[in-house]
Enzyme design. Structure first.
Site, PDB file in Angstrom:
ATOM      1  N   ARG B  12       0.716  -1.290   0.029  1.00  0.00           N
ATOM      2  CA  ARG B  12      -0.010  -0.100   0.063  1.00  0.00           C
ATOM      3  C   ARG B  12       0.911   1.361   0.057  1.00  0.00           C
ATOM      4  O   ARG B  12       1.209   1.800  -1.097  1.00  0.00           O
ATOM      5  CB  ARG B  12      -0.866  -0.131   1.297  1.00  0.00           C
ATOM      6  CG  ARG B  12      -2.185   0.826   1.109  1.00  0.00           C
ATOM      7  CD  ARG B  12      -1.849   2.373   1.435  1.00  0.00           C
ATOM      8  NE  ARG B  12      -1.396   2.636   2.762  1.00  0.00           N
ATOM      9  CZ  ARG B  12      -0.887   3.682   3.330  1.00  0.00           C
ATOM     10  NH1 ARG B  12      -0.975   4.861   2.471  1.00  0.00           N
ATOM     11  NH2 ARG B  12      -0.244   3.885   4.596  1.00  0.00           N
ATOM     12  N   ASP B  13       1.485   1.537   1.340  1.00  0.00           N
ATOM     13  CA  ASP B  13       2.241   3.029   1.218  1.00  0.00           C
ATOM     14  C   ASP B  13       3.445   2.638   0.208  1.00  0.00           C
ATOM     15  O   ASP B  13       3.768   3.796  -0.224  1.00  0.00           O
ATOM     16  CB  ASP B  13       2.806   3.035   2.761  1.00  0.00           C
ATOM     17  CG  ASP B  13       3.001   4.498   2.971  1.00  0.00           C
ATOM     18  OD1 ASP B  13       2.866   5.308   2.036  1.00  0.00           O
ATOM     19  OD2 ASP B  13       3.260   4.881   4.014  1.00  0.00           O
ATOM     20  N   HIS B 204       5.225   4.453  12.522  1.00  0.00           N
ATOM     21  CA  HIS B 204       5.246   4.634  11.206  1.00  0.00           C
ATOM     22  C   HIS B 204       6.201   5.741  10.615  1.00  0.00           C
ATOM     23  O   HIS B 204       5.826   6.819  10.835  1.00  0.00           O
ATOM     24  CB  HIS B 204       3.990   4.883  10.357  1.00  0.00           C
ATOM     25  CG  HIS B 204       3.772   4.858   9.066  1.00  0.00           C
ATOM     26  ND1 HIS B 204       3.449   3.885   8.173  1.00  0.00           N
ATOM     27  CD2 HIS B 204       3.984   5.804   8.085  1.00  0.00           C
ATOM     28  CE1 HIS B 204       3.632   4.266   6.757  1.00  0.00           C
ATOM     29  NE2 HIS B 204       4.036   5.382   6.966  1.00  0.00           N
ATOM     30  N   HIS B 206       9.130   7.569   8.212  1.00  0.00           N
ATOM     31  CA  HIS B 206       9.776   7.430   6.817  1.00  0.00           C
ATOM     32  C   HIS B 206      11.072   8.143   6.864  1.00  0.00           C
ATOM     33  O   HIS B 206      11.282   8.814   7.899  1.00  0.00           O
ATOM     34  CB  HIS B 206       8.766   8.651   6.065  1.00  0.00           C
ATOM     35  CG  HIS B 206       7.585   7.902   5.337  1.00  0.00           C
ATOM     36  ND1 HIS B 206       7.304   7.799   4.003  1.00  0.00           N
ATOM     37  CD2 HIS B 206       6.318   7.669   5.814  1.00  0.00           C
ATOM     38  CE1 HIS B 206       5.985   7.239   3.868  1.00  0.00           C
ATOM     39  NE2 HIS B 206       5.482   7.282   5.061  1.00  0.00           N
ATOM     40  N   CYS B 237       3.693  10.009   0.115  1.00  0.00           N
ATOM     41  CA  CYS B 237       2.540  10.588   0.244  1.00  0.00           C
ATOM     42  C   CYS B 237       2.070  11.592  -0.924  1.00  0.00           C
ATOM     43  O   CYS B 237       2.910  12.459  -1.054  1.00  0.00           O
ATOM     44  CB  CYS B 237       2.271  10.976   1.609  1.00  0.00           C
ATOM     45  SG  CYS B 237       0.615  12.021   1.747  1.00  0.00           S
ATOM     46  N   ASN B 246       9.316   4.685   3.034  1.00  0.00           N
ATOM     47  CA  ASN B 246       9.050   4.163   4.585  1.00  0.00           C
ATOM     48  C   ASN B 246      10.490   3.775   4.863  1.00  0.00           C
ATOM     49  O   ASN B 246      11.240   3.083   4.081  1.00  0.00           O
ATOM     50  CB  ASN B 246       8.155   3.066   4.416  1.00  0.00           C
ATOM     51  CG  ASN B 246       6.771   3.427   4.107  1.00  0.00           C
ATOM     52  OD1 ASN B 246       5.955   3.762   5.195  1.00  0.00           O
ATOM     53  ND2 ASN B 246       6.345   3.446   3.154  1.00  0.00           N
TER      54      ASN B 246
END
Lengths: 302, 302
Positions: B12-13, B204, B206, B237, B246
């Site tokens: 996903r990310d 989470h 980055h 994002c 990430n």
């Protein structure tokens, strides 16, 4: 910890493993720009065999070309007494000796066992001090060896103790191949500090496995006085397979500055130096802060 | 802390900000390889507007194609009730809601103020739980905002408190734009944990400014239960200028494993998955451990 000293090692460790041999004039400009950005101690050259490390063959010329600036210390790296004598023939302020923590690596790097490298480093330190220069020593591969794997902390402590006898300005622990993790940094620095009394500890981390900045923070938290960093994050060791760049000066500054630990450096000047240095090297440099910029301040008013 | 849970967010990310739209079959294979490497919770898709994020348009197809494996949880990210309803029409096990800590960023990301995003997240959590699914929530930009700069920790704590009322499985703090430093992580997680009782904290990070792994370690030390990571280290994002990848799963595993914190993951399998994924993406991925390899074990006997 409210402030920390950063030693800029880009002109030496940053360049010694590059395929491009950087021109003497550009090395001098790199030093000048680092000083402009606030750096007060810089590893400017190494006095090693120019046949083995041609990138450093112009060590004497680089040092001859450096401006004399009050409060700025230039460091020359040396591996043996012959190198120390070459360094002492220049105006370099400080000798940086190098030991290696394992026999396999020390043999490849400088043709000695680990404890033989300690004896040589002690000779270098004493020679430097006798000549009125500053002198310090780095223990390479303190956190792991490309040939032997794990390194015994007790062995590193024993090396540090023997080195302390020669009264170096500081003793540095180097993660030459970039395998360390923060808990190991905390543990080893604690043990070495307990063993060497008032002698300050410097740390030298390579960001080979993405743990470099985490290790810097662990070192600062446990009381390391000084951190090595390299503008842009270049670096490597000709005798260490798989070694990648030093922790980038820009990124170390960001980490510490945002943590309330003063470095004396100016981020805008570092990023400007990074842009110039990127042009010199003709390739992207590893520093992430130079790409992303600092903390987004005052964005709302833009 | 002797073990930690890693949530793989690569599908996903990792993919939502890539210019290449990865084929559904490759997304499914990425999930399969992550599970083979030991991952037990995976963010597999997001149910957002396919016109705004075409990379995630096949969310339902991806989930329909995933194997059912005992003990493996698939997470679908949702930003509103409509997305939650789409997710609940699939077999996804868990809804991941998203709030954003600042009004400027929340407005750009999902057309809401920060506290409006909390209300929506509570509705999503309650809807998921009512349908017998797991549900959790992430507070984006908890450590800094691309538009507003500093974010008040008190404000993040207030958001977390209101979210805790909806009884999510966990509350995550996200450094969406990669500005956090370890001392800030320690401080904010401590405050949020004090405010939300027994609800676990996920983090989470980055790695935009090279502090990602340092932040992971700080989070683990202060008691975060779960860390998000992305195979290879892709990520970003669409609405956060300058966001980079990430923290890479391979690198997070290395850091924790060498620190004596079990992750349940297998480095060789992660590196093999990285090689396959690099071919799919047709470009080098940020993970440094995948390039350098793990700790040099048993080298002497080779």
């Amino acid at each position: 910890m409210t402030s920390i000293e950063i030693v800029e090692v880009g002109p030496r460790d940053g360049l010694q493993n590059e395929s491009v041999v950087v021109a003497t004039v550009d090395k001098i400009e790199l030093v000048r720009r680092a000083v402009s950005a606030g750096v007060r101690r810089i590893e400017v050259a190494s006095f090693v065999n120019p046949k083995k490390v041609p990138q450093m063959a112009d060590a004497a010329e680089v040092i001859a070309g450096l401006p004399d600036i009050d409060g700025v210390t230039y460091i020359g790296l040396v591996l043996n007494v012959r190198g120390a004598e070459r360094a002492l023939a220049t105006k370099v302020h400080e000798l940086g000796a190098v030991c290696v923590a394992t026999d396999s690596f020390a043999m490849r790097n400088q043709g000695q066992t680990a404890f033989e490298s300690v004896d040589v480093a002690r000779d270098i330190i004493r020679l430097g001090l006798a000549e009125g220069r500053s002198a310090q020593v780095t223990i390479g591969a303190s956190f792991g060896c490309p040939f032997e794997g794990d390194v015994s902390p007790d062995h590193v402590v024993e090396m540090a103790k023997r080195l302390a006898d020669a009264n170096p300005r500081e003793i540095a622990l180097a993660d030459t191949i970039g395998v360390a993790v923060p808990s190991q940094v905390t543990d080893l620095i604690g043990r070495v500090r307990d063993a060497i009394g008032d002698i300050p500890v410097r740390c030298h981390f390579h960001n080979t496995r993405n743990t470099g900045l985490a290790n810097v923070w662990a070192a600062v938290e446990v009381g390391a006085a000084t951190i090595d960093a390299s503008l842009g994050g270049l670096g490597g060791c000709p005798f260490a397979p798989g070694a990648a760049g030093n922790v980038p000066t820009e990124d170390v500054h960001y980490l510490l500055d945002r943590s309330g630990v003063a470095t004396g450096l100016d981020l805008d000047a570092l990023i400007a130096a990074n842009r110039w240095f990127t042009d010199v090297m003709r390739k992207p440099l590893p520093s992430m802060v130079a790409r992303a910029g600092g903390f987004p301040q005052n964005i709302r008013s833009n």
